[in-house]
Write a protein that holds these residues in place. Structure first.
Motif, mmCIF file in Angstrom:
data_model
loop_
_atom_site.group_PDB
_atom_site.id
_atom_site.type_symbol
_atom_site.label_atom_id
_atom_site.label_comp_id
_atom_site.label_asym_id
_atom_site.label_seq_id
_atom_site.Cartn_x
_atom_site.Cartn_y
_atom_site.Cartn_z
ATOM 1 N N THR A 51 36.644 33.469 40.542
ATOM 2 C CA THR A 51 36.410 34.648 39.703
ATOM 3 C C THR A 51 37.720 35.388 39.456
ATOM 4 N N LEU A 52 38.463 35.645 40.523
ATOM 5 C CA LEU A 52 39.735 36.358 40.376
ATOM 6 C C LEU A 52 40.694 35.584 39.477
ATOM 7 N N GLY A 53 40.699 34.269 39.602
ATOM 8 C CA GLY A 53 41.582 33.442 38.799
ATOM 9 C C GLY A 53 41.225 33.401 37.327
ATOM 10 N N LYS A 54 39.967 33.682 37.017
ATOM 11 C CA LYS A 54 39.519 33.644 35.624
ATOM 12 C C LYS A 54 39.521 35.012 34.941
ATOM 13 N N ILE A 55 39.799 36.052 35.671
ATOM 14 C CA ILE A 55 39.842 37.391 35.073
ATOM 15 C C ILE A 55 40.889 37.482 33.960
ATOM 16 N N PRO A 56 42.081 36.885 34.115
ATOM 17 C CA PRO A 56 43.044 36.943 33.002
ATOM 18 C C PRO A 56 42.493 36.354 31.697
ATOM 19 N N GLU A 57 41.638 35.358 31.785
ATOM 20 C CA GLU A 57 41.010 34.796 30.578
ATOM 21 C C GLU A 57 40.077 35.816 29.928
ATOM 22 N N LEU A 58 39.358 36.577 30.749
ATOM 23 C CA LEU A 58 38.477 37.623 30.206
ATOM 24 C C LEU A 58 39.276 38.651 29.417
ATOM 25 N N MET A 59 40.471 38.938 29.911
ATOM 26 C CA MET A 59 41.291 39.979 29.296
ATOM 27 C C MET A 59 41.794 39.581 27.909
ATOM 28 N N LYS A 60 41.675 38.327 27.551
ATOM 29 C CA LYS A 60 42.098 37.862 26.222
ATOM 30 C C LYS A 60 41.063 38.180 25.144
ATOM 31 N N LYS A 61 39.848 38.528 25.579
ATOM 32 C CA LYS A 61 38.786 38.878 24.638
ATOM 33 C C LYS A 61 38.744 40.399 24.512
ATOM 34 N N PRO A 62 38.957 40.934 23.300
ATOM 35 C CA PRO A 62 39.073 42.394 23.120
ATOM 36 C C PRO A 62 37.910 43.195 23.712
ATOM 37 N N SER A 63 36.686 42.755 23.517
ATOM 38 C CA SER A 63 35.547 43.539 24.024
ATOM 39 C C SER A 63 35.495 43.532 25.551
ATOM 40 N N LEU A 64 35.845 42.406 26.162
ATOM 41 C CA LEU A 64 35.842 42.331 27.623
ATOM 42 C C LEU A 64 37.046 43.077 28.209
ATOM 43 N N LYS A 65 38.165 43.034 27.516
ATOM 44 C CA LYS A 65 39.341 43.788 27.950
ATOM 45 C C LYS A 65 39.018 45.280 27.944
ATOM 46 N N LYS A 66 38.348 45.732 26.900
ATOM 47 C CA LYS A 66 37.967 47.141 26.813
ATOM 48 C C LYS A 66 37.020 47.509 27.961
ATOM 49 N N PHE A 67 36.054 46.635 28.247
ATOM 50 C CA PHE A 67 35.122 46.859 29.350
ATOM 51 C C PHE A 67 35.874 47.002 30.669
ATOM 52 N N VAL A 68 36.775 46.059 30.956
ATOM 53 C CA VAL A 68 37.532 46.078 32.213
ATOM 54 C C VAL A 68 38.383 47.341 32.298
ATOM 55 N N GLU A 69 39.070 47.677 31.223
ATOM 56 C CA GLU A 69 39.933 48.854 31.249
ATOM 57 C C GLU A 69 39.140 50.152 31.368
ATOM 58 N N THR A 70 37.960 50.198 30.751
ATOM 59 C CA THR A 70 37.110 51.385 30.848
ATOM 60 C C THR A 70 36.544 51.558 32.259
ATOM 61 N N GLU A 71 36.080 50.471 32.838
ATOM 62 C CA GLU A 71 35.420 50.533 34.154
ATOM 63 C C GLU A 71 36.388 50.545 35.333
ATOM 64 N N TYR A 72 37.523 49.831 35.209
ATOM 65 C CA TYR A 72 38.405 49.628 36.358
ATOM 66 C C TYR A 72 39.848 50.055 36.108
ATOM 67 N N GLY A 73 40.151 50.503 34.899
ATOM 68 C CA GLY A 73 41.499 50.944 34.585
ATOM 69 C C GLY A 73 42.424 49.846 34.110
ATOM 70 N N TYR A 125 30.682 45.274 39.938
ATOM 71 C CA TYR A 125 31.479 44.228 39.291
ATOM 72 C C TYR A 125 30.776 42.871 39.212
ATOM 73 N N PHE A 126 29.512 42.784 39.595
ATOM 74 C CA PHE A 126 28.787 41.511 39.540
ATOM 75 C C PHE A 126 28.817 40.870 38.146
ATOM 76 N N PRO A 127 28.691 41.646 37.060
ATOM 77 C CA PRO A 127 28.774 41.015 35.732
ATOM 78 C C PRO A 127 30.072 40.238 35.505
ATOM 79 N N VAL A 128 31.151 40.675 36.130
ATOM 80 C CA VAL A 128 32.428 39.962 36.004
ATOM 81 C C VAL A 128 32.312 38.570 36.616
ATOM 82 N N PHE A 129 31.638 38.467 37.756
ATOM 83 C CA PHE A 129 31.418 37.155 38.367
ATOM 84 C C PHE A 129 30.648 36.252 37.409
ATOM 85 N N LEU A 130 29.609 36.798 36.796
ATOM 86 C CA LEU A 130 28.808 36.003 35.862
ATOM 87 C C LEU A 130 29.625 35.592 34.640
#
Length: 142
Positions: A51-73, A125-130
């Protein structure tokens, strides 16, 4: 074993959890059980690392990047949240039937780690795992 544990406690100055070491009792009756405990470590940590290793891939998607930045900074903030929670609660003696059974040995720590795994779906953060392909700790990780 008692002397080793006492020296370890004295060296670190602060001890979390029970100071019982289980060997040859109802929790860890023989060496086979003890060794089996170590085989569980990979089953717990691999999905977390994936999961931790795949988080950078999530950050490449604008909507998911916004989610991560809104929820976790930030991406790092999300990773710190996950790891901080795991290291805070994954080894604290929770999950055992009682404080004595929690122990300080591998059995007690794995009981806590499995308890953390069991509660993962309740974590913020469970949705991030999914989103990173997590299926379960006992199944495949895509």
């Amino acid at each position: 074993m008692h002397n080793i544990l006492h020296r370890a406690q004295a060296n670190i100055g602060y001890w979390v959890g029970s100071s019982v070491v289980h060997m040859g009792d109802h929790n860890v009756p023989n060496a086979h059980f003890f060794l089996d405990k170590y085989t569980q470590v990979y089953r717990i940590t691999n999905p977390i690392c994936n999961t931790l290793g795949k988080i950078p891939e999530l950050m490449k998607k604008p909507s998911l990047k916004k989610f991560v930045e809104t929820e976790y900074g930030s991406e790092e903030g999300l990773m710190v949240e996950i790891l901080g929670d795991f290291f805070r609660h994954g080894f604290d003696g929770s999950g055992a039937d009682n404080f004595f059974d929690a122990g300080s040995c591998i059995d007690g720590r794995l009981t806590s780690a499995w308890e953390w795994c069991n509660n993962l779906e309740k974590k913020k953060y469970f949705p991030v795992f999914l989103l990173t392909g997590f299926w379960s700790f006992d199944g495949e990780f895509n």
